[in-house]
Scaffold this active site. Structure first.
Site, PDB file in Angstrom:
ATOM      1  N   ARG A 153       0.850  -1.175   0.000  1.00 35.80           N
ATOM      2  CA  ARG A 153       0.000   0.000   0.000  1.00 35.80           C
ATOM      3  C   ARG A 153       0.889   1.229   0.000  1.00 35.80           C
ATOM      4  O   ARG A 153       1.741   1.373   0.879  1.00 35.80           O
ATOM      5  CB  ARG A 153      -0.838  -0.063   1.283  1.00 35.80           C
ATOM      6  CG  ARG A 153      -2.007   0.829   1.324  1.00 35.80           C
ATOM      7  CD  ARG A 153      -2.830   0.508   2.565  1.00 35.80           C
ATOM      8  NE  ARG A 153      -2.240   1.021   3.780  1.00 35.80           N
ATOM      9  CZ  ARG A 153      -2.937   1.527   4.778  1.00 35.80           C
ATOM     10  NH1 ARG A 153      -4.252   1.584   4.718  1.00 35.80           N
ATOM     11  NH2 ARG A 153      -2.351   1.968   5.863  1.00 35.80           N
ATOM     12  N   THR A 210      -0.723   7.662  -0.877  1.00 30.73           N
ATOM     13  CA  THR A 210      -2.036   7.604  -1.555  1.00 30.73           C
ATOM     14  C   THR A 210      -2.936   6.524  -0.969  1.00 30.73           C
ATOM     15  O   THR A 210      -4.137   6.522  -1.211  1.00 30.73           O
ATOM     16  CB  THR A 210      -1.856   7.292  -3.051  1.00 30.73           C
ATOM     17  OG1 THR A 210      -1.311   5.957  -3.166  1.00 30.73           O
ATOM     18  CG2 THR A 210      -0.898   8.277  -3.719  1.00 30.73           C
ATOM     19  N   ASP A 260       1.408  -1.360  12.535  1.00 29.93           N
ATOM     20  CA  ASP A 260       1.748  -1.915  11.215  1.00 29.93           C
ATOM     21  C   ASP A 260       2.029  -3.407  11.380  1.00 29.93           C
ATOM     22  O   ASP A 260       3.048  -3.801  11.964  1.00 29.93           O
ATOM     23  CB  ASP A 260       2.971  -1.187  10.647  1.00 29.93           C
ATOM     24  CG  ASP A 260       3.242  -1.606   9.206  1.00 29.93           C
ATOM     25  OD1 ASP A 260       3.414  -2.816   8.965  1.00 29.93           O
ATOM     26  OD2 ASP A 260       3.277  -0.729   8.336  1.00 29.93           O
ATOM     27  N   ASP A 300       5.411  -4.787   9.918  1.00 29.62           N
ATOM     28  CA  ASP A 300       6.575  -4.369  10.709  1.00 29.62           C
ATOM     29  C   ASP A 300       6.636  -5.118  12.039  1.00 29.62           C
ATOM     30  O   ASP A 300       7.708  -5.518  12.498  1.00 29.62           O
ATOM     31  CB  ASP A 300       6.534  -2.859  10.965  1.00 29.62           C
ATOM     32  CG  ASP A 300       6.918  -2.060   9.724  1.00 29.62           C
ATOM     33  OD1 ASP A 300       7.488  -2.655   8.787  1.00 29.62           O
ATOM     34  OD2 ASP A 300       6.643  -0.848   9.697  1.00 29.62           O
TER      35      ASP A 300
HETATM   36  C1  PRP Z   1      -0.956  -3.862   5.067  1.00 29.08           C
HETATM   37  C2  PRP Z   1      -1.842  -5.024   5.426  1.00 29.08           C
HETATM   38  C3  PRP Z   1      -2.795  -5.093   4.267  1.00 29.08           C
HETATM   39  C4  PRP Z   1      -2.962  -3.640   3.894  1.00 29.08           C
HETATM   40  C5  PRP Z   1      -4.278  -3.147   4.425  1.00 29.08           C
HETATM   41  O1  PRP Z   1       0.011  -4.255   4.164  1.00 29.08           O
HETATM   42  O2  PRP Z   1      -1.142  -6.210   5.662  1.00 29.08           O
HETATM   43  O3  PRP Z   1      -2.315  -5.841   3.168  1.00 29.08           O
HETATM   44  O4  PRP Z   1      -1.879  -2.932   4.514  1.00 29.08           O
HETATM   45  O5  PRP Z   1      -4.536  -1.878   4.010  1.00 29.08           O
HETATM   46  P1  PRP Z   1      -5.717  -1.524   3.003  1.00 29.08           P
HETATM   47  O6  PRP Z   1      -6.913  -2.287   3.453  1.00 29.08           O
HETATM   48  O7  PRP Z   1      -5.886  -0.037   3.186  1.00 29.08           O
HETATM   49  O8  PRP Z   1      -5.286  -1.868   1.615  1.00 29.08           O
HETATM   50  P2  PRP Z   1       1.169  -3.277   3.659  1.00 29.08           P
HETATM   51  O9  PRP Z   1       0.740  -2.594   2.392  1.00 29.08           O
HETATM   52  O10 PRP Z   1       1.588  -2.388   4.784  1.00 29.08           O
HETATM   53  O11 PRP Z   1       2.319  -4.239   3.225  1.00 29.08           O
HETATM   54  P3  PRP Z   1       3.151  -5.325   4.070  1.00 29.08           P
HETATM   55  O12 PRP Z   1       2.221  -6.474   4.305  1.00 29.08           O
HETATM   56  O13 PRP Z   1       4.250  -5.651   3.130  1.00 29.08           O
HETATM   57  O14 PRP Z   1       3.637  -4.705   5.351  1.00 29.08           O
HETATM   58  N1  URA Z   2      -1.881  -1.872   7.525  1.00 23.14           N
HETATM   59  C1  URA Z   2      -1.414  -2.170   8.742  1.00 23.14           C
HETATM   60  O1  URA Z   2      -0.457  -2.935   8.880  1.00 23.14           O
HETATM   61  N2  URA Z   2      -2.006  -1.600   9.805  1.00 23.14           N
HETATM   62  C2  URA Z   2      -3.063  -0.772   9.697  1.00 23.14           C
HETATM   63  O2  URA Z   2      -3.563  -0.287  10.720  1.00 23.14           O
HETATM   64  C3  URA Z   2      -3.538  -0.477   8.408  1.00 23.14           C
HETATM   65  C4  URA Z   2      -2.944  -1.054   7.330  1.00 23.14           C
END
Ligand code: PRP
Ligand code: URA
Length: 209
Positions: free
Chosen positions: A104, A108, A200, A203
């Site tokens: 994500r 944006t 997150d 993370d």
């Molecule tokens: C996080 C989470 C989802 C997404 C949710 O992933 O694991 O995939 O954000 O957000 P949304 O519903 O607004 O799309 P992230 O993009 O942070 O990637 P990661 O899993 O690599 O940390």
């Molecule tokens: N992705 C995450 O990991 N945490 C949130 O709260 C939203 C999106």
């Protein structure tokens, strides 16, 4: 309209509180996230199709039950979805695993797909899409789009924490995909994070920042 279900089992709720806590470190976060995924899958597989089979026990012949219907697969949305896969596989060890890479954009909040690798018979399988967080819903919607484009017809979305905005967005975009969450939270903040949430998820699972 797809169903949205919060799994209120006491063990799920207790463990969710542990991973929400900001003082929970990577090791415990990882273990407990998988434990929640395992408990969630136990709950949401109650309606799997069964058939009768005749077997021989040491005492003689018996008509007993076995799973029938579609084979299963788990599809984590990378990277945080990886934190739920082992939990699912503990209960369904023969399940195939597909991967969808999605990140994500922090500004944006738009999702970007960077990787898709699925079992070849994805159209024959019932899928459990796993991702700890359903925030705006953009990532889940794009992941489901990617699966449908490749022939998938039967899937459930399994998340640890959902925001109301994300639930509505997925229901609107994919009314055929039921959603299961361990918790439904209040809202998204101005940065698109779920509040109270757990921060997150990627993370916290992998010890990155
Ligand atoms: C996080 C989470 C989802 C997404 C949710 O992933 O694991 O995939 O954000 O957000 P949304 O519903 O607004 O799309 P992230 O993009 O942070 O990637 P990661 O899993 O690599 O940390
Ligand atoms: N992705 C995450 O990991 N945490 C949130 O709260 C939203 C999106």
């Amino acid at each position: 309209m797809a169903k949205f279900t919060v799994l209120n089992h006491p063990l799920i709720q207790h463990k969710l509180t542990i991973i929400r806590n900001k003082d929970t470190g990577t090791k415990v976060f990882r273990e407990v996230a998988n434990e929640i995924a395992e408990l969630m899958v136990y709950e949401i597989t109650r309606d799997l199709a069964m058939e009768d089979i005749t077997i021989e026990t040491p005492m003689g012949s018996a008509v007993e039950k076995q799973l029938s219907g579609k084979k299963l697969a788990v599809v984590p949305i990378l990277r945080a979805g990886l934190g739920m896969v082992d939990g699912v596989l503990k209960l369904i060890p023969a399940a195939k695993v597909g991967h969808i890479g999605m990140y994500r954009d922090e500004k944006t909040l738009q999702p970007h797909e960077y990787f898709v690798k699925l079992p070849p018979d994805i159209d024959q399988r019932q899928l459990f899409i796993v991702d700890p967080m359903l925030a705006t819903g953009g990532s889940a919607i794009m992941a489901i789009d990617a699966l449908k484009k490749r022939g998938a017809t039967s899937m459930r979305l399994v998340v640890l924490v959902a925001a109301p905005e994300g639930v509505k967005a997925v229901q609107d975009a994919h009314p055929d995909v039921d959603i299961y969450a361990a918790g439904l939270d209040d809202r998204l903040n101005e940065d698109g994070y779920i509040v109270p949430g757990l921060g997150d998820a990627g993370d916290r699972l992998f010890g990155t920042k």
